[in-house]
Design a protein around this motif. Structure first.
Motif, PDB file in Angstrom:
ATOM      1  N   ALA A   1       0.806  -1.208  -0.056  1.00  0.00           N
ATOM      2  CA  ALA A   1       0.124  -0.214   0.226  1.00  0.00           C
ATOM      3  C   ALA A   1       1.219   1.457  -0.099  1.00  0.00           C
ATOM      4  O   ALA A   1       0.616   1.944  -0.591  1.00  0.00           O
ATOM      5  CB  ALA A   1      -1.023   0.328   0.711  1.00  0.00           C
ATOM      6  N   ASP A   2       1.909   0.888   1.075  1.00  0.00           N
ATOM      7  CA  ASP A   2       2.549   1.850   0.880  1.00  0.00           C
ATOM      8  C   ASP A   2       3.374   2.486  -0.529  1.00  0.00           C
ATOM      9  O   ASP A   2       3.017   4.237  -0.911  1.00  0.00           O
ATOM     10  CB  ASP A   2       3.652   1.795   2.100  1.00  0.00           C
ATOM     11  N   VAL A   3       3.965   1.395  -1.451  1.00  0.00           N
ATOM     12  CA  VAL A   3       4.324   1.590  -2.678  1.00  0.00           C
ATOM     13  C   VAL A   3       3.427   2.157  -2.819  1.00  0.00           C
ATOM     14  O   VAL A   3       3.519   2.979  -4.156  1.00  0.00           O
ATOM     15  CB  VAL A   3       5.207   0.228  -3.195  1.00  0.00           C
ATOM     16  N   SER A   4       1.879   1.871  -3.277  1.00  0.00           N
ATOM     17  CA  SER A   4       0.584   2.260  -3.911  1.00  0.00           C
ATOM     18  C   SER A   4       0.522   3.566  -3.767  1.00  0.00           C
ATOM     19  O   SER A   4       0.459   4.602  -5.243  1.00  0.00           O
ATOM     20  CB  SER A   4      -0.240   1.714  -4.070  1.00  0.00           C
TER      21      SER A   4
ATOM     22  N   LEU B   1       1.146   9.413  -6.261  1.00  0.00           N
ATOM     23  CA  LEU B   1       1.222  10.353  -5.486  1.00  0.00           C
ATOM     24  C   LEU B   1       2.483  11.687  -6.419  1.00  0.00           C
ATOM     25  O   LEU B   1       2.270  12.103  -7.519  1.00  0.00           O
ATOM     26  CB  LEU B   1       2.765  10.308  -4.023  1.00  0.00           C
ATOM     27  N   VAL B   2       3.488  10.293  -7.412  1.00  0.00           N
ATOM     28  CA  VAL B   2       4.110  11.036  -8.280  1.00  0.00           C
ATOM     29  C   VAL B   2       3.607  11.165  -9.672  1.00  0.00           C
ATOM     30  O   VAL B   2       3.688  11.885 -10.493  1.00  0.00           O
ATOM     31  CB  VAL B   2       5.215  10.256  -8.499  1.00  0.00           C
ATOM     32  N   LEU B   3       2.751   9.548 -10.130  1.00  0.00           N
ATOM     33  CA  LEU B   3       1.357   9.729 -11.031  1.00  0.00           C
ATOM     34  C   LEU B   3       0.920  11.325 -11.420  1.00  0.00           C
ATOM     35  O   LEU B   3       0.573  11.997 -12.230  1.00  0.00           O
ATOM     36  CB  LEU B   3       1.107   8.948 -11.483  1.00  0.00           C
ATOM     37  N   SER B   4       0.239  11.820  -9.888  1.00  0.00           N
ATOM     38  CA  SER B   4      -0.302  12.621 -10.167  1.00  0.00           C
ATOM     39  C   SER B   4       0.151  14.125  -9.755  1.00  0.00           C
ATOM     40  O   SER B   4      -0.779  14.936 -10.501  1.00  0.00           O
ATOM     41  CB  SER B   4      -1.601  12.400  -8.520  1.00  0.00           C
ATOM     42  N   SER B   5       1.108  14.150  -9.976  1.00  0.00           N
ATOM     43  CA  SER B   5       1.987  15.490  -9.814  1.00  0.00           C
ATOM     44  C   SER B   5       2.869  15.151 -11.398  1.00  0.00           C
ATOM     45  O   SER B   5       3.734  16.582 -11.355  1.00  0.00           O
ATOM     46  CB  SER B   5       3.418  15.824  -8.869  1.00  0.00           C
ATOM     47  N   ALA B   6       2.441  14.677 -12.672  1.00  0.00           N
ATOM     48  CA  ALA B   6       3.112  14.841 -13.822  1.00  0.00           C
ATOM     49  C   ALA B   6       2.471  15.544 -14.692  1.00  0.00           C
ATOM     50  O   ALA B   6       1.632  16.051 -13.897  1.00  0.00           O
ATOM     51  CB  ALA B   6       2.678  13.086 -14.365  1.00  0.00           C
ATOM     52  N   PRO B   7       3.910  16.057 -15.116  1.00  0.00           N
ATOM     53  CA  PRO B   7       3.254  17.335 -16.476  1.00  0.00           C
ATOM     54  C   PRO B   7       2.416  15.886 -17.038  1.00  0.00           C
ATOM     55  O   PRO B   7       1.639  15.022 -17.606  1.00  0.00           O
ATOM     56  CB  PRO B   7       4.199  17.525 -17.355  1.00  0.00           C
ATOM     57  N   ALA B   8       0.910  17.463 -16.995  1.00  0.00           N
ATOM     58  CA  ALA B   8      -0.676  17.215 -18.258  1.00  0.00           C
ATOM     59  C   ALA B   8      -0.296  16.544 -19.067  1.00  0.00           C
ATOM     60  O   ALA B   8       0.601  16.714 -20.067  1.00  0.00           O
ATOM     61  CB  ALA B   8      -0.865  18.047 -18.137  1.00  0.00           C
ATOM     62  N   GLY B   9      -0.855  15.081 -19.100  1.00  0.00           N
ATOM     63  CA  GLY B   9      -0.512  14.536 -20.470  1.00  0.00           C
ATOM     64  C   GLY B   9       1.344  13.410 -20.199  1.00  0.00           C
ATOM     65  O   GLY B   9       0.860  12.387 -21.340  1.00  0.00           O
ATOM     66  N   GLU B  10       1.943  13.665 -19.500  1.00  0.00           N
ATOM     67  CA  GLU B  10       3.262  13.040 -20.013  1.00  0.00           C
ATOM     68  C   GLU B  10       2.759  11.367 -18.904  1.00  0.00           C
ATOM     69  O   GLU B  10       2.108  10.547 -18.425  1.00  0.00           O
ATOM     70  CB  GLU B  10       4.085  13.523 -18.492  1.00  0.00           C
ATOM     71  N   LEU B  11       3.690  10.853 -20.288  1.00  0.00           N
ATOM     72  CA  LEU B  11       3.516   8.905 -19.291  1.00  0.00           C
ATOM     73  C   LEU B  11       4.730   8.590 -19.015  1.00  0.00           C
ATOM     74  O   LEU B  11       5.817   9.831 -18.862  1.00  0.00           O
ATOM     75  CB  LEU B  11       3.969   7.981 -20.483  1.00  0.00           C
ATOM     76  N   LEU B  12       4.759   8.422 -17.597  1.00  0.00           N
ATOM     77  CA  LEU B  12       5.765   7.334 -16.582  1.00  0.00           C
ATOM     78  C   LEU B  12       6.137   6.165 -16.284  1.00  0.00           C
ATOM     79  O   LEU B  12       5.428   5.929 -16.867  1.00  0.00           O
ATOM     80  CB  LEU B  12       6.029   8.519 -15.001  1.00  0.00           C
ATOM     81  N   THR B  13       7.084   5.796 -17.354  1.00  0.00           N
ATOM     82  CA  THR B  13       7.470   4.351 -16.675  1.00  0.00           C
ATOM     83  C   THR B  13       8.329   3.949 -15.497  1.00  0.00           C
ATOM     84  O   THR B  13       7.496   5.226 -14.660  1.00  0.00           O
ATOM     85  CB  THR B  13       8.981   4.461 -17.615  1.00  0.00           C
ATOM     86  N   THR B  14       7.659   2.726 -15.410  1.00  0.00           N
ATOM     87  CA  THR B  14       7.563   1.792 -14.619  1.00  0.00           C
ATOM     88  C   THR B  14       9.174   2.571 -13.564  1.00  0.00           C
ATOM     89  O   THR B  14       8.833   2.317 -12.857  1.00  0.00           O
ATOM     90  CB  THR B  14       7.355   0.465 -14.331  1.00  0.00           C
ATOM     91  N   GLN B  15       9.973   2.177 -14.581  1.00  0.00           N
ATOM     92  CA  GLN B  15      11.033   2.869 -14.522  1.00  0.00           C
ATOM     93  C   GLN B  15      11.483   4.306 -13.907  1.00  0.00           C
ATOM     94  O   GLN B  15      11.837   4.748 -12.656  1.00  0.00           O
ATOM     95  CB  GLN B  15      12.208   2.601 -15.234  1.00  0.00           C
ATOM     96  N   ASN B  16      10.862   4.818 -14.466  1.00  0.00           N
ATOM     97  CA  ASN B  16      10.773   6.352 -13.589  1.00  0.00           C
ATOM     98  C   ASN B  16       9.928   6.546 -12.076  1.00  0.00           C
ATOM     99  O   ASN B  16      10.790   7.136 -11.648  1.00  0.00           O
ATOM    100  CB  ASN B  16      10.054   7.475 -14.830  1.00  0.00           C
ATOM    101  N   ILE B  17       8.923   6.301 -11.963  1.00  0.00           N
ATOM    102  CA  ILE B  17       8.279   6.017 -10.931  1.00  0.00           C
ATOM    103  C   ILE B  17       9.534   5.121  -9.879  1.00  0.00           C
ATOM    104  O   ILE B  17       9.004   5.504  -8.943  1.00  0.00           O
ATOM    105  CB  ILE B  17       6.725   5.440 -10.993  1.00  0.00           C
ATOM    106  N   ALA B  18       9.895   3.962  -9.779  1.00  0.00           N
ATOM    107  CA  ALA B  18      10.756   3.360  -9.187  1.00  0.00           C
ATOM    108  C   ALA B  18      11.802   4.166  -8.750  1.00  0.00           C
ATOM    109  O   ALA B  18      12.019   4.280  -7.662  1.00  0.00           O
ATOM    110  CB  ALA B  18      11.197   2.238  -9.487  1.00  0.00           C
ATOM    111  N   ASP B  19      12.290   5.103  -9.804  1.00  0.00           N
ATOM    112  CA  ASP B  19      13.556   5.766  -8.724  1.00  0.00           C
ATOM    113  C   ASP B  19      13.139   6.993  -8.524  1.00  0.00           C
ATOM    114  O   ASP B  19      13.718   7.733  -7.636  1.00  0.00           O
ATOM    115  CB  ASP B  19      13.811   6.487 -10.273  1.00  0.00           C
TER     116      ASP B  19
ATOM    117  N   HIS C   1       8.575  -4.521  -7.030  1.00  0.00           N
ATOM    118  CA  HIS C   1       7.694  -3.803  -6.132  1.00  0.00           C
ATOM    119  C   HIS C   1       6.743  -3.109  -6.703  1.00  0.00           C
ATOM    120  O   HIS C   1       5.615  -2.540  -7.037  1.00  0.00           O
ATOM    121  CB  HIS C   1       8.595  -2.770  -4.833  1.00  0.00           C
ATOM    122  N   VAL C   2       8.096  -1.969  -7.729  1.00  0.00           N
ATOM    123  CA  VAL C   2       6.749  -0.602  -8.366  1.00  0.00           C
ATOM    124  C   VAL C   2       6.243  -1.674  -8.944  1.00  0.00           C
ATOM    125  O   VAL C   2       4.862  -1.491  -9.452  1.00  0.00           O
ATOM    126  CB  VAL C   2       7.284   0.201  -8.534  1.00  0.00           C
ATOM    127  N   SER C   3       6.729  -2.285 -10.469  1.00  0.00           N
ATOM    128  CA  SER C   3       5.247  -3.021 -11.307  1.00  0.00           C
ATOM    129  C   SER C   3       4.474  -4.316 -10.744  1.00  0.00           C
ATOM    130  O   SER C   3       3.457  -3.450 -11.042  1.00  0.00           O
ATOM    131  CB  SER C   3       6.923  -3.872 -11.725  1.00  0.00           C
TER     132      SER C   3
END
Length: 149
Positions: A7-10, A15-33, A41-43
């Motif tokens: 739940a913590d990782v999720s 939080l990261v996805l909600s603050s990404a630039p509008a329309g920006e796709l983030l890779t799982t590796q981006n999020i993990a970093d 774990h992030v995947s």
């Protein structure tokens, strides 16, 4: 109350996805970093968040994840209820056998009510409203993006 690691990782991924630039796709590796958590774990978290309809995922070379409409409205309480896999808050059942006090135990009910009160308190907290520019700017700089705040 303590939330589980999944739940913590999720939550951190949202939080990261909600603050990404509008329309920006983030890779799982981006999020993990960005959240300082192993890719594996992030995947798993990304798969579950997609199943819950909180993120949209595009596959392919230029693919990634972004927050869905439902993800923009998701609350912390809602997410924690979905991700809490423990059926028994007191671990009355274990591989070593059941607790001998389990019959007519008042503690289990009290703990279940306390857990629900914890979630209810978090039902008013929308995940996407939590990140701030000051918090996310250095995180996004580490992965080569600018926060969309």
């Amino acid at each position: 109350m303590k939330i589980n690691a999944f739940a913590d990782v999720s939550l951190r991924a949202l939080l990261v996805l909600s603050s990404a630039p509008a329309g920006e796709l983030l890779t799982t590796q981006n999020i993990a970093d960005a959240v300082g958590t192993p890719y594996h774990h992030v995947s798993k978290a990304i798969v579950r968040l997609r199943e819950l309809g909180l993120i949209d995922v595009e596959r392919g070379r230029k693919g990634g994840s972004r927050l869905s409409q439902a993800g923009h409205k998701a609350t912390v309480g809602q997410l924690l209820r979905e991700l809490d896999t423990r059926s028994d808050p007191a671990e009355c059942h274990s591989s070593h056998g059941d607790c001998p006090l389990i019959i007519e135990c008042g503690l289990r009910g009290a703990l279940a009510r306390a857990r629900e009160a914890f979630y209810r308190e978090l039902d008013g907290v929308v995940v996407s409203s939590l990140p701030s520019f000051r918090q996310m700017a250095p995180v996004f700089q580490t992965i080569g993006l600018r926060p969309g705040m």
